[in-house]
Design a protein around this motif. Structure first.
Motif, PDB file in Angstrom:
ATOM      1  N   MET A 199       0.838  -1.187   0.000  1.00  0.00           N
ATOM      2  CA  MET A 199       0.000   0.000   0.000  1.00  0.00           C
ATOM      3  C   MET A 199       0.879   1.245   0.000  1.00  0.00           C
ATOM      4  O   MET A 199       2.035   1.213   0.427  1.00  0.00           O
ATOM      5  N   THR A 200       0.309   2.327  -0.500  1.00  0.00           N
ATOM      6  CA  THR A 200       1.010   3.608  -0.431  1.00  0.00           C
ATOM      7  C   THR A 200       0.726   4.242   0.927  1.00  0.00           C
ATOM      8  O   THR A 200      -0.207   3.848   1.627  1.00  0.00           O
ATOM      9  N   SER A 201       1.518   5.238   1.290  1.00  0.00           N
ATOM     10  CA  SER A 201       1.285   5.933   2.555  1.00  0.00           C
ATOM     11  C   SER A 201      -0.076   6.621   2.539  1.00  0.00           C
ATOM     12  O   SER A 201      -0.742   6.728   3.569  1.00  0.00           O
ATOM     13  N   GLU A 202      -0.496   7.073   1.356  1.00  0.00           N
ATOM     14  CA  GLU A 202      -1.806   7.715   1.231  1.00  0.00           C
ATOM     15  C   GLU A 202      -2.920   6.719   1.514  1.00  0.00           C
ATOM     16  O   GLU A 202      -3.915   7.050   2.190  1.00  0.00           O
ATOM     17  N   GLU A 203      -2.773   5.493   1.012  1.00  0.00           N
ATOM     18  CA  GLU A 203      -3.782   4.461   1.272  1.00  0.00           C
ATOM     19  C   GLU A 203      -3.810   4.101   2.755  1.00  0.00           C
ATOM     20  O   GLU A 203      -4.885   3.851   3.318  1.00  0.00           O
ATOM     21  N   PHE A 204      -2.645   4.081   3.391  1.00  0.00           N
ATOM     22  CA  PHE A 204      -2.578   3.826   4.833  1.00  0.00           C
ATOM     23  C   PHE A 204      -3.340   4.905   5.599  1.00  0.00           C
ATOM     24  O   PHE A 204      -4.137   4.625   6.499  1.00  0.00           O
ATOM     25  N   LEU A 205      -3.115   6.163   5.199  1.00  0.00           N
ATOM     26  CA  LEU A 205      -3.798   7.288   5.838  1.00  0.00           C
ATOM     27  C   LEU A 205      -5.305   7.205   5.634  1.00  0.00           C
ATOM     28  O   LEU A 205      -6.087   7.417   6.569  1.00  0.00           O
ATOM     29  N   ASN A 206      -5.733   6.867   4.410  1.00  0.00           N
ATOM     30  CA  ASN A 206      -7.170   6.775   4.115  1.00  0.00           C
ATOM     31  C   ASN A 206      -7.832   5.665   4.916  1.00  0.00           C
ATOM     32  O   ASN A 206      -8.964   5.822   5.397  1.00  0.00           O
ATOM     33  N   GLN A 207      -7.134   4.535   5.062  1.00  0.00           N
ATOM     34  CA  GLN A 207      -7.706   3.431   5.835  1.00  0.00           C
ATOM     35  C   GLN A 207      -7.892   3.843   7.300  1.00  0.00           C
ATOM     36  O   GLN A 207      -8.898   3.502   7.926  1.00  0.00           O
ATOM     37  N   TYR A 208      -6.912   4.581   7.820  1.00  0.00           N
ATOM     38  CA  TYR A 208      -7.007   5.028   9.210  1.00  0.00           C
ATOM     39  C   TYR A 208      -8.160   6.022   9.375  1.00  0.00           C
ATOM     40  O   TYR A 208      -8.949   5.926  10.325  1.00  0.00           O
ATOM     41  N   THR A 209      -8.290   6.949   8.431  1.00  0.00           N
ATOM     42  CA  THR A 209      -9.372   7.937   8.486  1.00  0.00           C
ATOM     43  C   THR A 209     -10.732   7.263   8.413  1.00  0.00           C
ATOM     44  O   THR A 209     -11.660   7.586   9.178  1.00  0.00           O
ATOM     45  N   LEU A 231       4.683  -6.673   4.873  1.00  0.00           N
ATOM     46  CA  LEU A 231       4.040  -5.377   4.682  1.00  0.00           C
ATOM     47  C   LEU A 231       4.972  -4.463   3.901  1.00  0.00           C
ATOM     48  O   LEU A 231       6.130  -4.266   4.281  1.00  0.00           O
ATOM     49  N   LEU A 232       4.460  -3.910   2.794  1.00  0.00           N
ATOM     50  CA  LEU A 232       5.233  -3.005   1.954  1.00  0.00           C
ATOM     51  C   LEU A 232       4.493  -1.676   1.864  1.00  0.00           C
ATOM     52  O   LEU A 232       3.339  -1.637   1.421  1.00  0.00           O
ATOM     53  N   ILE A 233       5.143  -0.596   2.314  1.00  0.00           N
ATOM     54  CA  ILE A 233       4.513   0.726   2.287  1.00  0.00           C
ATOM     55  C   ILE A 233       5.381   1.691   1.489  1.00  0.00           C
ATOM     56  O   ILE A 233       6.572   1.860   1.776  1.00  0.00           O
ATOM     57  N   ASP A 234       4.783   2.316   0.488  1.00  0.00           N
ATOM     58  CA  ASP A 234       5.482   3.218  -0.426  1.00  0.00           C
ATOM     59  C   ASP A 234       5.376   4.666   0.053  1.00  0.00           C
ATOM     60  O   ASP A 234       4.318   5.101   0.514  1.00  0.00           O
ATOM     61  N   ASP A 235       6.467   5.410  -0.081  1.00  0.00           N
ATOM     62  CA  ASP A 235       6.504   6.861   0.164  1.00  0.00           C
ATOM     63  C   ASP A 235       6.172   7.241   1.607  1.00  0.00           C
ATOM     64  O   ASP A 235       5.279   8.058   1.870  1.00  0.00           O
ATOM     65  N   ILE A 236       6.919   6.711   2.546  1.00  0.00           N
ATOM     66  CA  ILE A 236       6.634   6.994   3.958  1.00  0.00           C
ATOM     67  C   ILE A 236       6.954   8.440   4.332  1.00  0.00           C
ATOM     68  O   ILE A 236       6.594   8.884   5.432  1.00  0.00           O
ATOM     69  N   GLN A 237       7.591   9.196   3.425  1.00  0.00           N
ATOM     70  CA  GLN A 237       7.862  10.606   3.757  1.00  0.00           C
ATOM     71  C   GLN A 237       6.571  11.400   3.948  1.00  0.00           C
ATOM     72  O   GLN A 237       6.575  12.461   4.573  1.00  0.00           O
ATOM     73  N   PHE A 238       5.451  10.858   3.441  1.00  0.00           N
ATOM     74  CA  PHE A 238       4.171  11.556   3.594  1.00  0.00           C
ATOM     75  C   PHE A 238       3.566  11.384   4.985  1.00  0.00           C
ATOM     76  O   PHE A 238       2.510  11.934   5.288  1.00  0.00           O
ATOM     77  N   PHE A 239       4.253  10.609   5.833  1.00  0.00           N
ATOM     78  CA  PHE A 239       3.822  10.531   7.234  1.00  0.00           C
ATOM     79  C   PHE A 239       4.323  11.731   8.039  1.00  0.00           C
ATOM     80  O   PHE A 239       3.987  11.874   9.206  1.00  0.00           O
ATOM     81  N   THR A 240       5.133  12.565   7.406  1.00  0.00           N
ATOM     82  CA  THR A 240       5.730  13.692   8.106  1.00  0.00           C
ATOM     83  C   THR A 240       4.672  14.597   8.734  1.00  0.00           C
ATOM     84  O   THR A 240       3.672  14.951   8.097  1.00  0.00           O
ATOM     85  N   GLY A 241       4.884  14.952   9.990  1.00  0.00           N
ATOM     86  CA  GLY A 241       3.993  15.872  10.687  1.00  0.00           C
ATOM     87  C   GLY A 241       2.675  15.275  11.135  1.00  0.00           C
ATOM     88  O   GLY A 241       1.881  15.958  11.781  1.00  0.00           O
ATOM     89  N   LYS A 242       2.414  14.000  10.819  1.00  0.00           N
ATOM     90  CA  LYS A 242       1.135  13.370  11.176  1.00  0.00           C
ATOM     91  C   LYS A 242       1.369  12.460  12.387  1.00  0.00           C
ATOM     92  O   LYS A 242       1.618  11.250  12.238  1.00  0.00           O
ATOM     93  N   LYS A 243       1.296  13.023  13.546  1.00  0.00           N
ATOM     94  CA  LYS A 243       1.643  12.310  14.768  1.00  0.00           C
ATOM     95  C   LYS A 243       0.740  11.107  15.014  1.00  0.00           C
ATOM     96  O   LYS A 243       1.202  10.035  15.432  1.00  0.00           O
ATOM     97  N   GLY A 244      -0.547  11.266  14.742  1.00  0.00           N
ATOM     98  CA  GLY A 244      -1.484  10.157  14.954  1.00  0.00           C
ATOM     99  C   GLY A 244      -1.166   8.976  14.062  1.00  0.00           C
ATOM    100  O   GLY A 244      -1.146   7.819  14.514  1.00  0.00           O
ATOM    101  N   ILE A 245      -0.893   9.259  12.784  1.00  0.00           N
ATOM    102  CA  ILE A 245      -0.550   8.212  11.824  1.00  0.00           C
ATOM    103  C   ILE A 245       0.762   7.547  12.232  1.00  0.00           C
ATOM    104  O   ILE A 245       0.898   6.319  12.175  1.00  0.00           O
ATOM    105  N   GLN A 246       1.714   8.341  12.662  1.00  0.00           N
ATOM    106  CA  GLN A 246       3.009   7.793  13.059  1.00  0.00           C
ATOM    107  C   GLN A 246       2.870   6.857  14.251  1.00  0.00           C
ATOM    108  O   GLN A 246       3.550   5.827  14.332  1.00  0.00           O
TER     109      GLN A 246
END
Length: 473
Positions: A199-209, A231-246
């Motif tokens: 999954m991409t980091s965006e998909e991870f974020l969407n699933q959490y939301t 587990l393979l996650i693409d573009d984890i730099q998009f987790f920056t600043g998102k404390k809840g996601i981290q």
């Protein structure tokens, strides 16, 4: 003992080649290409009957010893070799691996009690894996060899290597997603992992939301990943600043490592350079392997074009391949996009792809880069690379330490600017345009020669600096 009858390097090389042929029959083609052919093992036996195989580094030595020593011993026996023991000797030359990191990883994992995992072979195509993103279609070069090697090692034995987590980082369009998906597809098809999730980091974020929108608490979110083995996650730099996601990611991350399962991540920069990422996560990243992918060199770019053309059923003239690879240098995605443009044009017009057609279609892209570079800047960059002064380019001397860098600078000016040959010649002490032509042709020929790896490396460094200047504007 057979070793005593082998009096020459030629006979020993022949023996090892026969062994390689036997090994190739018994293991996966990707594994053979990575661990045996690419690493160019050198085989010999000492007077005590100890068979030694030279490998690039200690990581490769450990991996081959653990996974392939049995098949190597069988191949040696099949070829009549009488030996008492088998060792792997690291030469530490082809791969840029920091041994201290490997030692730290091995030490950190020494205290773990490995869990036995029963793996069921799977051939179904679950997951959103792109059909073209496989190890077979990935072109390996000096810029990505370590990343490819580590990725294949993880795919063959998820959670059982020291590369956990494996983090692949680099610029846009260099092949990070390709490798992540290749790992997932390989593990799924070959049955090395039961449950694979990409999954991409965006998909991870969407699933959490979406999880929170259904009224569920955040504590239960990580449970959705409890059955994931890889587990393979693409573009984890998009987790920056998102404390809840981290925080959620950290819980999942720790569980996967604790259970000796595998996690693979990609980023556009080294993990420690990702802003606003908690120190705890960064520290966890460092316990595995962080490996980068650099922009491909000329040889790799040409190989990528040939492979893409072959896949699309197109015979691409060599001069067209070299032209595109010489001018499109930033990333693989742009390189393939240019080729698609050529293929489309050829299909629509019914004309062959010639050098003239390629120059016309690629002209706009190349010109947009050229206009940001000046002869002056190219001269300065080249002079710095060869440790001479810019003024020496205009001096009337034929000393090699000046004449050769001057030829390289002329070649680069011809390639990267819109200046006429006469104008370029004037910039180099009033030299004639024929001098520029001769210099450019000589360097082009030298770059294509197999014996000029040092020159290719030097030009690659200069062009990378030029590209950095372009991208910064």
């Amino acid at each position: 003992m057979l070793a005593n009858s082998l009096s020459s390097d030629i006979s020993m090389t022949s023996l090892w080649q026969s062994c390689l042929e036997r090994i190739q029959e018994k293991i996966h083609p990707n594994a053979f290409e990575t661990w045996f052919r690419v690493t160019n093992l050198i085989f010999y036996i000492d007077d005590k009957g100890c068979a030694s195989i030279e490998v690039p580094n200690s990581f490769v030595a450990d991996f081959i010893d653990e996974h392939y020593s049995a098949v190597i011993k069988e191949a040696l026996n099949d070829n009549g070799v009488d030996f008492t023991s088998l060792i792997f000797v690291p030469s530490e030359s082809p791969f840029k691996v920091i041994e201290s990191v490997a030692q730290e990883i091995a030490k950190a994992q020494a205290d773990r009690v490995p869990q036995k995992v029963t793996v069921k072979a799977k051939t179904s195509e679950k997951g959103n894996f792109h059909p073209n993103y496989t190890f077979e279609s990935f072109i390996v070069g000096d810029s990505n060899r370590m990343a490819h090697t580590a990725a294949l090692a993880v795919a063959e034995a998820p959670g059982k290597t020291s590369f956990n987590p494996l983090i692949i980082y680099g610029g846009t369009g260099l092949g990070k997603t390709h490798l992540l998906q290749a790992i997932g597809r390989f593990a799924q098809v070959e049955g090395t992992a039961d449950n694979v999730l990409y999954m991409t980091s965006e998909e991870f974020l969407n699933q959490y939301t979406n999880h929170l929108k259904t009224g569920k608490d955040s504590v239960s979110f990580p449970k959705k990943f409890n059955n994931v083995d890889l587990l393979l996650i693409d573009d984890i730099q998009f987790f920056t600043g998102k404390k809840g996601i981290q925080e959620q990611f950290s819980l999942i991350f720790n569980r996967i490592l604790r259970e000796n399962k595998q996690i693979v991540l990609s980023s556009d920069r080294p993990p420690e350079e990702i802003p606003d990422m908690t120190e705890r996560i960064i520290d966890r990243f460092k316990c595995g392997l962080n490996t980068d992918i650099q922009p491909p060199n000329l040889e790799t770019r040409m190989a990528i074009l040939r492979k893409k053309a072959e896949t699309d059923g197109l015979v691409l003239p060599e001069e067209v391949t070299q032209y595109i690879a010489s001018h499109i240098t930033s990333n693989v995605r742009e390189l393939e996009g240019t080729l698609i443009k050529l293929i489309a044009s050829s299909s629509f017009t019914g004309t062959d792809i010639t050098l003239e057609v390629a120059a016309e279609l690629c002209g706009d892209a190349i010109a947009s880069k050229e206009e940001r570079l000046s002869v002056k800047f190219i001269k300065e960059t080249t002079a710095l690379a060869f440790a001479i002064s810019v003024n020496q380019f205009s001096a009337h001397t034929r000393k090699k330490e000046v004449a050769f860098p001057r030829s390289v600078a002329m070649y680069l000016c011809k390639k990267w600017t819109k200046q006429s040959l006469r104008s370029i010649g004037l910039e180099f002490g009033g030299r004639d345009y024929s001098t520029v032509i001769h210099a450019a042709k000589k360097i082009e020929a030298d770059l294509c020669s197999e014996n000029n790896a040092e020159l290719r490396a030097k030009v690659e460094i200069i062009e990378k600096q030029l590209m950095t200047t372009i991208s910064s504007h």
